[in-house]
Design a protein around this motif. Structure first.
Motif, PDB file in Angstrom:
ATOM      1  N   GLN A 107      42.695 -10.135 -39.735  1.00 62.52           N
ATOM      2  CA  GLN A 107      41.237 -10.087 -39.869  1.00 62.52           C
ATOM      3  C   GLN A 107      40.712  -8.678 -39.567  1.00 62.52           C
ATOM      4  O   GLN A 107      39.769  -8.210 -40.205  1.00 62.52           O
ATOM      5  CB  GLN A 107      40.576 -11.112 -38.948  1.00 62.52           C
ATOM      6  CG  GLN A 107      39.098 -11.321 -39.264  1.00 62.52           C
ATOM      7  CD  GLN A 107      38.558 -12.597 -38.646  1.00 62.52           C
ATOM      8  OE1 GLN A 107      39.142 -13.156 -37.719  1.00 62.52           O
ATOM      9  NE2 GLN A 107      37.437 -13.081 -39.157  1.00 62.52           N
ATOM     10  N   ARG A 108      41.319  -8.004 -38.604  1.00 64.22           N
ATOM     11  CA  ARG A 108      40.915  -6.621 -38.306  1.00 64.22           C
ATOM     12  C   ARG A 108      41.171  -5.728 -39.506  1.00 64.22           C
ATOM     13  O   ARG A 108      40.344  -4.887 -39.881  1.00 64.22           O
ATOM     14  CB  ARG A 108      41.689  -6.118 -37.087  1.00 64.22           C
ATOM     15  CG  ARG A 108      41.519  -4.621 -36.798  1.00 64.22           C
ATOM     16  CD  ARG A 108      40.085  -4.287 -36.414  1.00 64.22           C
ATOM     17  NE  ARG A 108      39.875  -2.865 -36.315  1.00 64.22           N
ATOM     18  CZ  ARG A 108      40.093  -2.141 -35.211  1.00 64.22           C
ATOM     19  NH1 ARG A 108      40.562  -2.724 -34.113  1.00 64.22           N
ATOM     20  NH2 ARG A 108      39.851  -0.857 -35.210  1.00 64.22           N
ATOM     21  N   MET A 109      42.323  -5.904 -40.132  1.00 64.95           N
ATOM     22  CA  MET A 109      42.648  -5.117 -41.310  1.00 64.95           C
ATOM     23  C   MET A 109      41.647  -5.368 -42.436  1.00 64.95           C
ATOM     24  O   MET A 109      41.148  -4.442 -43.076  1.00 64.95           O
ATOM     25  CB  MET A 109      44.057  -5.465 -41.778  1.00 64.95           C
ATOM     26  CG  MET A 109      44.610  -4.548 -42.861  1.00 64.95           C
ATOM     27  SD  MET A 109      46.209  -5.136 -43.479  1.00 64.95           S
ATOM     28  CE  MET A 109      47.090  -5.391 -41.952  1.00 64.95           C
ATOM     29  N   LEU A 110      41.326  -6.637 -42.630  1.00 61.52           N
ATOM     30  CA  LEU A 110      40.372  -6.997 -43.673  1.00 61.52           C
ATOM     31  C   LEU A 110      39.005  -6.382 -43.387  1.00 61.52           C
ATOM     32  O   LEU A 110      38.371  -5.812 -44.278  1.00 61.52           O
ATOM     33  CB  LEU A 110      40.258  -8.522 -43.764  1.00 61.52           C
ATOM     34  CG  LEU A 110      39.185  -9.074 -44.707  1.00 61.52           C
ATOM     35  CD1 LEU A 110      39.410  -8.582 -46.138  1.00 61.52           C
ATOM     36  CD2 LEU A 110      39.163 -10.605 -44.648  1.00 61.52           C
ATOM     37  N   ALA A 111      38.564  -6.483 -42.153  1.00 61.34           N
ATOM     38  CA  ALA A 111      37.264  -5.935 -41.787  1.00 61.34           C
ATOM     39  C   ALA A 111      37.219  -4.418 -42.006  1.00 61.34           C
ATOM     40  O   ALA A 111      36.240  -3.878 -42.533  1.00 61.34           O
ATOM     41  CB  ALA A 111      36.949  -6.263 -40.323  1.00 61.34           C
ATOM     42  N   ASP A 112      38.310  -3.740 -41.625  1.00 59.48           N
ATOM     43  CA  ASP A 112      38.359  -2.291 -41.785  1.00 59.48           C
ATOM     44  C   ASP A 112      38.360  -1.875 -43.254  1.00 59.48           C
ATOM     45  O   ASP A 112      37.744  -0.876 -43.632  1.00 59.48           O
ATOM     46  CB  ASP A 112      39.590  -1.719 -41.081  1.00 59.48           C
ATOM     47  CG  ASP A 112      39.436  -1.713 -39.561  1.00 59.48           C
ATOM     48  OD1 ASP A 112      38.310  -1.953 -39.085  1.00 59.48           O
ATOM     49  OD2 ASP A 112      40.433  -1.466 -38.860  1.00 59.48           O
ATOM     50  N   ILE A 113      39.067  -2.638 -44.073  1.00 60.05           N
ATOM     51  CA  ILE A 113      39.063  -2.324 -45.516  1.00 60.05           C
ATOM     52  C   ILE A 113      37.664  -2.514 -46.092  1.00 60.05           C
ATOM     53  O   ILE A 113      37.170  -1.681 -46.854  1.00 60.05           O
ATOM     54  CB  ILE A 113      40.083  -3.206 -46.265  1.00 60.05           C
ATOM     55  CG1 ILE A 113      41.512  -2.844 -45.857  1.00 60.05           C
ATOM     56  CG2 ILE A 113      39.924  -3.023 -47.773  1.00 60.05           C
ATOM     57  CD1 ILE A 113      42.564  -3.766 -46.447  1.00 60.05           C
ATOM     58  N   LEU A 114      37.020  -3.611 -45.725  1.00 55.84           N
ATOM     59  CA  LEU A 114      35.659  -3.861 -46.212  1.00 55.84           C
ATOM     60  C   LEU A 114      34.712  -2.754 -45.765  1.00 55.84           C
ATOM     61  O   LEU A 114      33.859  -2.293 -46.530  1.00 55.84           O
ATOM     62  CB  LEU A 114      35.167  -5.221 -45.706  1.00 55.84           C
ATOM     63  CG  LEU A 114      35.837  -6.446 -46.327  1.00 55.84           C
ATOM     64  CD1 LEU A 114      35.472  -7.703 -45.558  1.00 55.84           C
ATOM     65  CD2 LEU A 114      35.453  -6.596 -47.805  1.00 55.84           C
TER      66      LEU A 114
END
Length: 401
Positions: A107-114
């Motif tokens: 989820q952290r990775m997803l948030a950072d990409i967004l």
């Protein structure tokens, strides 16, 4: 503050290490084999082949599917295919089937990409969810800073300050980027008093950056704290900060307001066009006049009048005040407009030169242009003076006989 890219690389590294550690026990045998194969290809920098291995999988188990989607998301991101990365990571996160550590990292990775894709509204729910349970090896302050950054980009100013408050509780070290975010929100919300301490912290970090000094002085003026604004700009100048031309004008005005006109004049003299711009010359003349430096003021009024004749009147008035009556009369001849005022000024000059007849002539002219109490008073007074002169002259003639 770490860049988004460095954070993502760290997240990916942790995620891949986690995958290999738990792949056997958690995945079906078939899927585990494919995952290990894809992981090896990725390590060998054969990213396209690794993706192909995973993309052809159609796992029947929900957990296997979530795991593969997570891994595909990481690989797509490494390939620069962020849209596909977001699609797969979102499905993996929404499945709720990954264990706690994997779920958090994903989820952290997803948030950072967004966030890096400027999809702030989509990133925020993920960041807020991440703050509810943070692994010991992760930094909570970074999450709150990204939340503040996202709200800032969306111009949601109050949540920016709320997030920054949480960030500053966790990170006591002052840094320019976070403080700039906080300051921006404070200024947008017109929280002037709160913005001043933030600016002071920024000045400590970047003492030579003009904008921090400018904004500090601007807010102090907004709060009617002109003495503080003067102190701010004067300190910046003493410390060698290159003030703008407008800053120097403001500083001069503040010196004058605080009863230091000589300093105001000297500051104006530092402006690029101080010797050629008629208004700047006139302003310097005014400040020198306020400082009672009469000769210096006359000098600057002459320079200003030579550039723009509208300043001739001020020059003539000061010449009259200082007893330079004949020079004043010459300047009055060159004054445009102000006909009644000019005639009355001539009256004063001729009166001081004891040329009462000429003074009376100009008093009558002034009265004809515009009858005022002053013109009438001069006519009455000078008529009396003329009579006295005539009587004295007659007495002198009788005495002579």
């Amino acid at each position: 503050m770490r860049s988004i890219t460095k954070t993502l690389v760290l997240s990916i590294g942790l995620a891949l290490a986690s995958q290999t550690a738990i792949a056997g026990p958690q995945l079906s045998q078939f899927t585990a084999g494919k995952v290990q194969r894809a992981h090896q290809l990725q390590q060998d920098e054969k990213m396209a082949e690794a993706i192909a291995v995973l993309a052809e999988l159609e796992p029947s188990k929900a957990y296997d599917k979530a795991f593969v989607q997570r891994m595909l998301g990481v690989f797509y991101w490494q390939q620069g295919k962020t849209k596909l990365a977001v699609v797969n990571l979102t499905k993996a996160v929404n499945s709720g089937l990954l264990d706690d550590d994997q779920a958090w990292i994903t989820q952290r990775m997803l948030a950072d990409i967004l966030l890096s894709n400027e999809e702030y509204k989509k990133a925020l729910p993920h960041y807020y969810a991440l703050t509810k349970s943070i692994p010991e090896n992760q930094k909570a302050d970074e999450l709150w800073l990204r939340i503040a950054q996202s709200h800032y980009q969306l111009e949601d100013w109050k949540p920016v300050l709320s997030a920054m408050k949480r960030y500053e509780q966790l990170n006591k070290k002052d840094e320019v980027a976070p403080l700039t975010i906080k300051l921006g929100a404070q200024l947008q919300l017109q929280r002037w008093k709160s913005a001043l301490p933030t600016l002071q912290r920024l000045i400590v970090l970047e003492p030579n950056k003009l904008v921090w000094w400018q904004q500090t002085a601007g807010i102090q003026l907004q709060l009617n704290r002109s003495k503080d604004a003067l102190a701010t700009l004067a300190l910046a100048k003493r410390q060698g900060v290159a003030l703008s031309q407008q800053n120097l004008r403001t500083l001069a005005q503040l010196y004058a307001q605080q009863g230091i006109p000589e300093r105001a004049a000297k500051v104006l003299a530092e402006i690029d066009d101080a010797k050629t711009d008629p208004q700047l010359l006139a302003d310097q003349a005014t400040y020198w006049q306020l400082a009672k430096e009469w000769d210096t003021s006359i000098k600057y009024w002459r320079l200003a009048a030579a550039k723009n004749n509208k300043h001739r009147w001020a020059l003539a008035q000061l010449l009259l005040q200082e007893g330079h009556h004949r020079n004043a009369l010459k300047e009055l001849d060159r004054v445009s407009g102000r006909k009644s005022d000019v005639e009355l000024a001539r009256v004063r000059a001729y009166y001081k030169l004891s040329l009462f007849e000429k003074a009376l002539i100009h008093a009558k002219r002034a009265n004809n242009i515009k009858s005022t109490a002053a013109s009438k008073s001069w006519i009455k007074y000078l008529t009396q003076m003329r009579k006295m002169q005539q009587n004295n002259s007659a007495e002198q003639q009788l005495t002579a006989i």
